[in-house]
Write a protein that holds these residues in place. Sequence first.
Motif, PDB file in Angstrom:
ATOM      1  N   LYS A  81       0.830  -1.207   0.000  1.00  0.00           N
ATOM      2  CA  LYS A  81       0.000   0.000   0.000  1.00  0.00           C
ATOM      3  C   LYS A  81       0.865   1.258   0.000  1.00  0.00           C
ATOM      4  CE  LYS A  81      -0.584   0.173   5.046  1.00  0.00           C
ATOM      5  NZ  LYS A  81       0.408  -0.867   5.358  1.00  0.00           N
ATOM      6  N   GLU A  82       0.247   2.355  -0.342  1.00  0.00           N
ATOM      7  CA  GLU A  82       0.959   3.636  -0.333  1.00  0.00           C
ATOM      8  C   GLU A  82       1.455   3.940   1.071  1.00  0.00           C
ATOM      9  OE1 GLU A  82      -0.942   6.938  -2.343  1.00  0.00           O
ATOM     10  OE2 GLU A  82      -2.177   5.545  -3.513  1.00  0.00           O
ATOM     11  N   GLY A  83       2.719   4.372   1.169  1.00  0.00           N
ATOM     12  CA  GLY A  83       3.324   4.673   2.462  1.00  0.00           C
ATOM     13  C   GLY A  83       4.183   3.543   2.989  1.00  0.00           C
TER      14      GLY A  83
ATOM     15  N   PHE B 261      16.416   2.153  -0.378  1.00  0.00           N
ATOM     16  CA  PHE B 261      15.204   2.214   0.426  1.00  0.00           C
ATOM     17  C   PHE B 261      14.299   3.268  -0.194  1.00  0.00           C
ATOM     18  CE2 PHE B 261      18.756   1.112   3.231  1.00  0.00           C
ATOM     19  CZ  PHE B 261      18.300  -0.080   3.762  1.00  0.00           C
ATOM     20  N   ALA B 262      13.020   2.954  -0.317  1.00  0.00           N
ATOM     21  CA  ALA B 262      12.100   3.891  -0.965  1.00  0.00           C
ATOM     22  C   ALA B 262      10.713   3.787  -0.348  1.00  0.00           C
ATOM     23  CB  ALA B 262      12.024   3.611  -2.460  1.00  0.00           C
ATOM     24  N   GLN B 263      10.011   4.919  -0.342  1.00  0.00           N
ATOM     25  CA  GLN B 263       8.605   4.905   0.080  1.00  0.00           C
ATOM     26  C   GLN B 263       7.751   4.553  -1.131  1.00  0.00           C
ATOM     27  OE1 GLN B 263       6.467   8.591   1.367  1.00  0.00           O
ATOM     28  NE2 GLN B 263       6.150   7.437   3.265  1.00  0.00           N
ATOM     29  N   ILE B 264       6.804   3.648  -0.935  1.00  0.00           N
ATOM     30  CA  ILE B 264       5.982   3.146  -2.034  1.00  0.00           C
ATOM     31  C   ILE B 264       4.776   4.047  -2.246  1.00  0.00           C
ATOM     32  CG2 ILE B 264       4.590   1.191  -2.828  1.00  0.00           C
ATOM     33  CD1 ILE B 264       6.433  -0.623  -1.173  1.00  0.00           C
ATOM     34  N   GLY B 265       4.463   4.288  -3.516  1.00  0.00           N
ATOM     35  CA  GLY B 265       3.323   5.117  -3.887  1.00  0.00           C
ATOM     36  C   GLY B 265       2.221   4.314  -4.549  1.00  0.00           C
ATOM     37  N   GLU B 266       1.456   4.970  -5.409  1.00  0.00           N
ATOM     38  CA  GLU B 266       0.262   4.364  -5.989  1.00  0.00           C
ATOM     39  C   GLU B 266       0.590   3.301  -7.047  1.00  0.00           C
ATOM     40  OE1 GLU B 266      -2.100   7.261  -7.989  1.00  0.00           O
ATOM     41  OE2 GLU B 266      -0.437   8.026  -9.186  1.00  0.00           O
ATOM     42  N   TYR B 267      -0.352   2.392  -7.222  1.00  0.00           N
ATOM     43  CA  TYR B 267      -0.233   1.330  -8.224  1.00  0.00           C
ATOM     44  C   TYR B 267      -0.653   1.873  -9.586  1.00  0.00           C
ATOM     45  CZ  TYR B 267      -1.272  -2.948 -10.832  1.00  0.00           C
ATOM     46  OH  TYR B 267      -1.299  -3.931 -11.789  1.00  0.00           O
TER      47      TYR B 267
ATOM     48  N   TYR C  52       8.029  -5.220 -17.298  1.00  0.00           N
ATOM     49  CA  TYR C  52       6.839  -5.524 -16.505  1.00  0.00           C
ATOM     50  C   TYR C  52       5.824  -4.388 -16.557  1.00  0.00           C
ATOM     51  CZ  TYR C  52      10.210  -8.808 -14.451  1.00  0.00           C
ATOM     52  OH  TYR C  52      11.165  -9.779 -14.255  1.00  0.00           O
ATOM     53  N   ILE C  53       4.560  -4.764 -16.609  1.00  0.00           N
ATOM     54  CA  ILE C  53       3.504  -3.738 -16.684  1.00  0.00           C
ATOM     55  C   ILE C  53       2.972  -3.350 -15.298  1.00  0.00           C
ATOM     56  CG2 ILE C  53       2.790  -4.346 -19.019  1.00  0.00           C
ATOM     57  CD1 ILE C  53       0.406  -5.842 -17.769  1.00  0.00           C
ATOM     58  N   LYS C  54       2.974  -4.281 -14.332  1.00  0.00           N
ATOM     59  CA  LYS C  54       2.439  -3.986 -12.988  1.00  0.00           C
ATOM     60  C   LYS C  54       3.492  -3.203 -12.210  1.00  0.00           C
ATOM     61  CE  LYS C  54       1.496  -8.334 -12.006  1.00  0.00           C
ATOM     62  NZ  LYS C  54       1.738  -8.936 -13.329  1.00  0.00           N
ATOM     63  N   ARG C  55       3.166  -1.961 -11.870  1.00  0.00           N
ATOM     64  CA  ARG C  55       4.162  -1.064 -11.279  1.00  0.00           C
ATOM     65  C   ARG C  55       3.580  -0.269 -10.117  1.00  0.00           C
ATOM     66  NH1 ARG C  55       7.602   1.251 -16.517  1.00  0.00           N
ATOM     67  NH2 ARG C  55       8.009  -0.831 -17.409  1.00  0.00           N
ATOM     68  N   ARG C  56       4.497   0.234  -9.306  1.00  0.00           N
ATOM     69  CA  ARG C  56       4.123   1.176  -8.249  1.00  0.00           C
ATOM     70  C   ARG C  56       5.138   2.312  -8.221  1.00  0.00           C
ATOM     71  NH1 ARG C  56       0.352   0.525  -4.418  1.00  0.00           N
ATOM     72  NH2 ARG C  56      -0.826  -1.443  -4.421  1.00  0.00           N
ATOM     73  N   LYS C  57       4.643   3.517  -8.050  1.00  0.00           N
ATOM     74  CA  LYS C  57       5.526   4.668  -7.944  1.00  0.00           C
ATOM     75  C   LYS C  57       6.298   4.585  -6.627  1.00  0.00           C
ATOM     76  CE  LYS C  57       2.631   7.795 -10.677  1.00  0.00           C
ATOM     77  NZ  LYS C  57       1.841   9.051 -10.681  1.00  0.00           N
ATOM     78  N   ILE C  58       7.499   5.139  -6.614  1.00  0.00           N
ATOM     79  CA  ILE C  58       8.290   5.186  -5.383  1.00  0.00           C
ATOM     80  C   ILE C  58       8.943   6.554  -5.228  1.00  0.00           C
ATOM     81  CG2 ILE C  58       8.814   2.710  -5.302  1.00  0.00           C
ATOM     82  CD1 ILE C  58      11.639   3.447  -6.426  1.00  0.00           C
ATOM     83  N   SER C  59       9.296   6.875  -3.987  1.00  0.00           N
ATOM     84  CA  SER C  59      10.143   8.036  -3.683  1.00  0.00           C
ATOM     85  C   SER C  59      11.379   7.495  -2.971  1.00  0.00           C
ATOM     86  CB  SER C  59       9.411   9.029  -2.770  1.00  0.00           C
ATOM     87  OG  SER C  59       8.253   9.529  -3.396  1.00  0.00           O
ATOM     88  N   VAL C  60      12.525   7.620  -3.601  1.00  0.00           N
ATOM     89  CA  VAL C  60      13.747   7.047  -3.048  1.00  0.00           C
ATOM     90  C   VAL C  60      14.145   7.791  -1.780  1.00  0.00           C
ATOM     91  CG1 VAL C  60      16.191   6.542  -3.468  1.00  0.00           C
ATOM     92  CG2 VAL C  60      14.518   6.278  -5.321  1.00  0.00           C
ATOM     93  N   ILE C  61      14.433   7.052  -0.720  1.00  0.00           N
ATOM     94  CA  ILE C  61      14.859   7.625   0.558  1.00  0.00           C
ATOM     95  C   ILE C  61      16.377   7.648   0.649  1.00  0.00           C
ATOM     96  CG2 ILE C  61      14.813   7.364   3.072  1.00  0.00           C
ATOM     97  CD1 ILE C  61      12.101   5.886   2.696  1.00  0.00           C
ATOM     98  N   ARG C  62      16.997   6.517   0.340  1.00  0.00           N
ATOM     99  CA  ARG C  62      18.449   6.409   0.486  1.00  0.00           C
ATOM    100  C   ARG C  62      18.968   5.236  -0.342  1.00  0.00           C
ATOM    101  NH1 ARG C  62      21.922   4.568   5.735  1.00  0.00           N
ATOM    102  NH2 ARG C  62      23.909   5.471   5.142  1.00  0.00           N
TER     103      ARG C  62
END
Length: 381
Positions: free
Chosen positions: A91-93, A106-112, A146-156
């Motif tokens: 899930k997001e977050g 390490f990254a925070q996961i975003g929307e599908y 791959y087509i199934k993806r989720r956005k991320i924000s890289v932390i470190r």
Amino acid sequence: MDTLEYFSSIPSIDKNTNFWMVRAKRGFFFDEFLREEFIAIGWNLLKKSTLSISLTSSQSKHLKKQIKDVYNESKPGTALNKCERFCYQVKEGDIAVIVDNRRVAFAQIGEYYESADPNLTVEFEKEIHKQIEKANPNLDSFTCPYIKRRKISVIRVLNAEDTVSPYLQSAMARNWHSLSDLNEYAELILSGCFDTFLYRGRLTMTFRVTQRDDINVLDLASFVLNSAKIVSNNHPEEVTVKTTLHSPGDIVLQIAQTLIDNPISIGIVFIAIFGGKIGNFESNSLIGTIKDIINSGYEREKKAIELRKLEAEADIAEQEALSKKLENIEKMKELQLSTADSYVESLMDAAEKLQVQPSQSTILDITELMQKQSKSSDNRT
């Protein structure tokens, strides 16, 4: 941003956050994941619309047969489970640990979302997999199919020369699935993401020891004890310590969030340990700046209370309460100044001997903070 805001900008992690390991197909997709800010999972045959949170027995059986026929999977149930997790349980977050052959991100996961690229067919995916099996990671490169993806924000991002907790390293080495639950390693992952964070009611501070020679027990004891005394306002019995010291390695201090009376104490520890390394400040300058920060922080709080006392609507009972609060503030200020006098210099010395170095995840920009504090002091004189 003023001094107290610096000290208060500690990441606070929601207790419902989940932690996932994502493999980048032998590392070939690692750079693309970070550059394009997404993670992805295979089996293009299965889209989110094909799946559901609770598949019936017959639906599950049908999808497993398709996976086995199309991809020649020996364990189609595992593949189906990974796809369901990626679409519905991640899930997001949440936080992703993205694994390369030598690097970790390490990254925070975003929307599908699903890629609309018409070239990302099942056939193309299978062909890329076939080429990867024979590829040289140092010479060849491939675009993620791959087509199934989720956005991320890289932390470190940790490179080969950075230290990774041996326990987390072991967990990653044992698990070669494309998507795995790492919730039992939550604190180790967060220590990799952030030098300091709040999670499940505890403040955690991680310090990177870069000393490669044998570590002197007195230096280690001095570092731990003086850090604990400062951050806890001289109640070190309330602080716990974990170490993964393999010269280099980490020292992790933890204290209940409710025991942190003033965030200034966290900043004092960081300035004492990192001030000389980041900004090349002398010991006397560091101690003077720390005391100035303590004084200015408490003076600002006192002025706010004194202003409240002058307001007409403050009744007698509130006036007495505010007067008592002012007395307590003065006591706390003197205690913190005394703590700085007693422990900061010893902490700086131990940090120097252990070669404790800041990393890109250090929460405080010490140079900017100290320069700002210096200007503030000049303006008051």
